[in-house]
Every structure is written in C-alpha cells, then in structure tokens.
Write a protein that holds these residues in place. Structure first.
Motif, PDB file in Angstrom:
ATOM      1  N   GLY A   1      11.893  57.666  72.291  1.00 13.78           N
ATOM      2  CA  GLY A   1      10.654  56.945  72.045  1.00 13.78           C
ATOM      3  C   GLY A   1      10.002  57.324  70.725  1.00 13.78           C
ATOM      4  N   ALA A   2      10.307  58.507  70.230  1.00 13.97           N
ATOM      5  CA  ALA A   2       9.703  58.988  68.989  1.00 13.97           C
ATOM      6  C   ALA A   2      10.431  58.503  67.741  1.00 13.97           C
ATOM      7  CB  ALA A   2       9.658  60.518  68.993  1.00 13.97           C
ATOM      8  N   LEU A   3      11.565  57.846  67.904  1.00  9.65           N
ATOM      9  CA  LEU A   3      12.290  57.356  66.724  1.00  9.65           C
ATOM     10  C   LEU A   3      11.438  56.324  65.998  1.00  9.65           C
ATOM     11  CD1 LEU A   3      15.902  56.893  68.115  1.00  9.65           C
ATOM     12  CD2 LEU A   3      15.072  58.696  66.609  1.00  9.65           C
ATOM     13  N   SER A   4      11.345  56.491  64.715  1.00  9.74           N
ATOM     14  CA  SER A   4      10.548  55.555  63.923  1.00  9.74           C
ATOM     15  C   SER A   4      11.255  54.211  63.853  1.00  9.74           C
ATOM     16  CB  SER A   4      10.325  56.116  62.528  1.00  9.74           C
ATOM     17  OG  SER A   4      11.565  56.290  61.890  1.00  9.74           O
ATOM     18  N   PRO A   5      10.499  53.177  63.580  1.00 12.48           N
ATOM     19  CA  PRO A   5      11.129  51.854  63.439  1.00 12.48           C
ATOM     20  C   PRO A   5      12.086  51.853  62.250  1.00 12.48           C
ATOM     21  CG  PRO A   5       8.726  51.671  63.513  1.00 12.48           C
ATOM     22  CD  PRO A   5       9.068  53.130  63.429  1.00 12.48           C
ATOM     23  N   ILE A   6      13.338  51.658  62.530  1.00  6.97           N
ATOM     24  CA  ILE A   6      14.363  51.597  61.501  1.00  6.97           C
ATOM     25  C   ILE A   6      15.306  50.464  61.850  1.00  6.97           C
ATOM     26  CG2 ILE A   6      14.317  53.978  60.660  1.00  6.97           C
ATOM     27  CD1 ILE A   6      16.196  54.779  62.798  1.00  6.97           C
TER      28      ILE A   6
ATOM     29  N   ALA B   1      14.105  63.928  80.588  1.00  4.30           N
ATOM     30  CA  ALA B   1      12.757  63.690  80.063  1.00  4.30           C
ATOM     31  C   ALA B   1      12.704  63.954  78.561  1.00  4.30           C
ATOM     32  CB  ALA B   1      11.744  64.562  80.794  1.00  4.30           C
ATOM     33  N   LYS B   2      13.315  65.039  78.116  1.00  2.00           N
ATOM     34  CA  LYS B   2      13.315  65.377  76.694  1.00  2.00           C
ATOM     35  C   LYS B   2      13.988  64.274  75.879  1.00  2.00           C
ATOM     36  CE  LYS B   2      14.745  68.850  73.390  1.00  2.00           C
ATOM     37  NZ  LYS B   2      15.943  69.372  72.871  1.00  2.00           N
ATOM     38  N   THR B   3      15.140  63.819  76.330  1.00  2.00           N
ATOM     39  CA  THR B   3      15.864  62.761  75.611  1.00  2.00           C
ATOM     40  C   THR B   3      15.063  61.470  75.596  1.00  2.00           C
ATOM     41  OG1 THR B   3      17.973  63.752  76.204  1.00  2.00           O
ATOM     42  CG2 THR B   3      18.026  61.458  75.490  1.00  2.00           C
ATOM     43  N   TYR B   4      14.435  61.141  76.719  1.00  2.00           N
ATOM     44  CA  TYR B   4      13.639  59.923  76.826  1.00  2.00           C
ATOM     45  C   TYR B   4      12.509  59.933  75.791  1.00  2.00           C
ATOM     46  CZ  TYR B   4      10.772  56.282  78.933  1.00  2.00           C
ATOM     47  OH  TYR B   4      10.030  55.148  79.155  1.00  2.00           O
ATOM     48  N   TYR B   5      11.829  61.066  75.669  1.00  2.00           N
ATOM     49  CA  TYR B   5      10.725  61.159  74.716  1.00  2.00           C
ATOM     50  C   TYR B   5      11.226  61.207  73.270  1.00  2.00           C
ATOM     51  CZ  TYR B   5       7.539  61.479  78.570  1.00  2.00           C
ATOM     52  OH  TYR B   5       6.825  61.175  79.701  1.00  2.00           O
ATOM     53  N   GLU B   6      12.367  61.821  73.045  1.00  3.64           N
ATOM     54  CA  GLU B   6      12.946  61.825  71.700  1.00  3.64           C
ATOM     55  C   GLU B   6      13.316  60.402  71.269  1.00  3.64           C
ATOM     56  OE1 GLU B   6      14.989  66.244  71.419  1.00  3.64           O
ATOM     57  OE2 GLU B   6      16.171  64.597  72.242  1.00  3.64           O
TER      58      GLU B   6
ATOM     59  N   LEU C   1      20.132  56.668  68.966  1.00  4.66           N
ATOM     60  CA  LEU C   1      19.975  56.643  70.429  1.00  4.66           C
ATOM     61  C   LEU C   1      21.252  57.115  71.118  1.00  4.66           C
ATOM     62  CD1 LEU C   1      18.104  53.245  70.925  1.00  4.66           C
ATOM     63  CD2 LEU C   1      17.169  55.535  71.257  1.00  4.66           C
ATOM     64  N   VAL C   2      22.369  56.617  70.653  1.00 10.72           N
ATOM     65  CA  VAL C   2      23.656  57.012  71.238  1.00 10.72           C
ATOM     66  C   VAL C   2      23.890  58.507  71.052  1.00 10.72           C
ATOM     67  CG1 VAL C   2      26.165  56.746  71.044  1.00 10.72           C
ATOM     68  CG2 VAL C   2      24.690  54.728  71.115  1.00 10.72           C
ATOM     69  N   ALA C   3      23.565  59.041  69.882  1.00 12.31           N
ATOM     70  CA  ALA C   3      23.742  60.473  69.625  1.00 12.31           C
ATOM     71  C   ALA C   3      22.874  61.305  70.574  1.00 12.31           C
ATOM     72  CB  ALA C   3      23.413  60.804  68.176  1.00 12.31           C
ATOM     73  N   LEU C   4      21.629  60.874  70.790  1.00 14.17           N
ATOM     74  CA  LEU C   4      20.750  61.582  71.727  1.00 14.17           C
ATOM     75  C   LEU C   4      21.309  61.531  73.151  1.00 14.17           C
ATOM     76  CD1 LEU C   4      17.232  60.432  70.471  1.00 14.17           C
ATOM     77  CD2 LEU C   4      18.183  62.744  70.353  1.00 14.17           C
ATOM     78  N   GLN C   5      21.780  60.357  73.551  1.00 14.85           N
ATOM     79  CA  GLN C   5      22.339  60.221  74.891  1.00 14.85           C
ATOM     80  C   GLN C   5      23.616  61.036  75.053  1.00 14.85           C
ATOM     81  OE1 GLN C   5      22.634  55.992  75.441  1.00 14.85           O
ATOM     82  NE2 GLN C   5      20.441  55.768  75.779  1.00 14.85           N
ATOM     83  N   ASP C   6      24.449  61.054  74.041  1.00 13.71           N
ATOM     84  CA  ASP C   6      25.686  61.840  74.111  1.00 13.71           C
ATOM     85  C   ASP C   6      25.371  63.326  74.260  1.00 13.71           C
ATOM     86  OD1 ASP C   6      27.263  59.583  73.923  1.00 13.71           O
ATOM     87  OD2 ASP C   6      27.742  59.868  71.793  1.00 13.71           O
ATOM     88  N   ARG C   7      24.371  63.800  73.514  1.00 16.31           N
ATOM     89  CA  ARG C   7      23.961  65.210  73.627  1.00 16.31           C
ATOM     90  C   ARG C   7      23.442  65.513  75.034  1.00 16.31           C
ATOM     91  NH1 ARG C   7      19.042  66.787  70.188  1.00 16.31           N
ATOM     92  NH2 ARG C   7      18.034  65.960  72.021  1.00 16.31           N
ATOM     93  N   ARG C   8      22.614  64.608  75.551  1.00 17.79           N
ATOM     94  CA  ARG C   8      22.088  64.769  76.913  1.00 17.79           C
ATOM     95  C   ARG C   8      23.227  64.788  77.932  1.00 17.79           C
ATOM     96  NH1 ARG C   8      19.925  59.406  78.800  1.00 17.79           N
ATOM     97  NH2 ARG C   8      22.179  59.123  79.008  1.00 17.79           N
ATOM     98  N   ASP C   9      24.136  63.838  77.818  1.00 18.40           N
ATOM     99  CA  ASP C   9      25.231  63.740  78.782  1.00 18.40           C
ATOM    100  C   ASP C   9      26.140  64.956  78.724  1.00 18.40           C
ATOM    101  OD1 ASP C   9      24.106  61.327  79.426  1.00 18.40           O
ATOM    102  OD2 ASP C   9      25.700  60.105  78.547  1.00 18.40           O
ATOM    103  N   SER C  10      26.381  65.478  77.549  1.00 23.06           N
ATOM    104  CA  SER C  10      27.201  66.679  77.411  1.00 23.06           C
ATOM    105  C   SER C  10      26.537  67.868  78.112  1.00 23.06           C
ATOM    106  CB  SER C  10      27.422  66.974  75.931  1.00 23.06           C
ATOM    107  OG  SER C  10      28.164  68.146  75.776  1.00 23.06           O
ATOM    108  N   ALA C  11      25.233  68.008  77.932  1.00 22.84           N
ATOM    109  CA  ALA C  11      24.504  69.108  78.578  1.00 22.84           C
ATOM    110  C   ALA C  11      24.482  68.942  80.094  1.00 22.84           C
ATOM    111  CB  ALA C  11      23.086  69.187  78.029  1.00 22.84           C
ATOM    112  N   LEU C  12      24.293  67.720  80.558  1.00 21.12           N
ATOM    113  CA  LEU C  12      24.293  67.480  82.010  1.00 21.12           C
ATOM    114  C   LEU C  12      25.679  67.760  82.594  1.00 21.12           C
ATOM    115  CD1 LEU C  12      22.202  64.181  82.235  1.00 21.12           C
ATOM    116  CD2 LEU C  12      21.523  66.445  83.066  1.00 21.12           C
ATOM    117  N   ARG C  13      26.716  67.299  81.930  1.00 24.70           N
ATOM    118  CA  ARG C  13      28.086  67.491  82.421  1.00 24.70           C
ATOM    119  C   ARG C  13      28.421  68.974  82.516  1.00 24.70           C
ATOM    120  NH1 ARG C  13      33.535  67.770  81.442  1.00 24.70           N
ATOM    121  NH2 ARG C  13      34.797  66.127  82.386  1.00 24.70           N
TER     122      ARG C  13
END
Length: 90
Positions: A36-41, A29-34, A50-62
């Motif tokens: 969504g909060a990324l500004s248009p770039i 949930a935290k990663t999903y909302y983070e 996005l990949v960096a956020l997902q990698d951080r999430r996946d590392s914590a889950l693993r």
C-alpha cells in the motif's frame, strides 16, 4: 479483513501452531502495508515491486512449515494466488 483472506488462501489445508500463526499474520500484515505504501508509478514497475514483496513474504512463510506435505500445499496455494503477468496499458 483482506489480510486474513490472503493468509487463509495461502495456508489452506495447513495447520500452524499458535506462535507460528501469529508470525505468519505479522508477515502478511507487513507485506500488505508495504504494498500500500508503494508510490504511484507505471503499472508494470509497480507490478514487479508487488511481486517481489509477495515472493519475499511467501518465502518466509514457506520456511516456517515443518513438513514436505505442508510445503507442497503451500506452493500450490501460493501459485494460485500469484498475480498474472503485467500487461502494459497505453
């Protein structure tokens, strides 16, 4: 709903205790909302974030997984869910 689908995909074939499941749900949930909060770039810059956020999430889950077999399943699931490379649009 999207968050539950993400979690279901990442943890397919893996059973967590109720407390670990709750922690995993909170991480997704935290990663999903983070995300969504990324500004248009620019698309590739956004993709890298996005990949960096997902990698951080996946590392914590693993790190929550207890067995090597579960970690191997997770690695396969995460690889299948990982976004492809950025293709710039002109």
């Amino acid at each position: 709903m999207v968050q539950k689908n993400i979690l279901r995909q990442l943890l397919a074939g893996i059973i967590l205790t109720p407390s670990r499941r709750a922690r995993a749900e909170a991480m997704v949930a935290k990663t999903y909302y983070e995300q969504g909060a990324l500004s248009p770039i620019t698309s590739c810059t956004r993709w890298k974030l996005l990949v960096a956020l997902q990698d951080r999430r996946d590392s914590a889950l693993r790190a929550m997984l207890a067995t090597d077999a579960d970690k191997a399943k997770f690695d396969r699931n995460a690889a299948a869910a990982h976004p492809g490379p950025c293709v710039p649009h002109d």
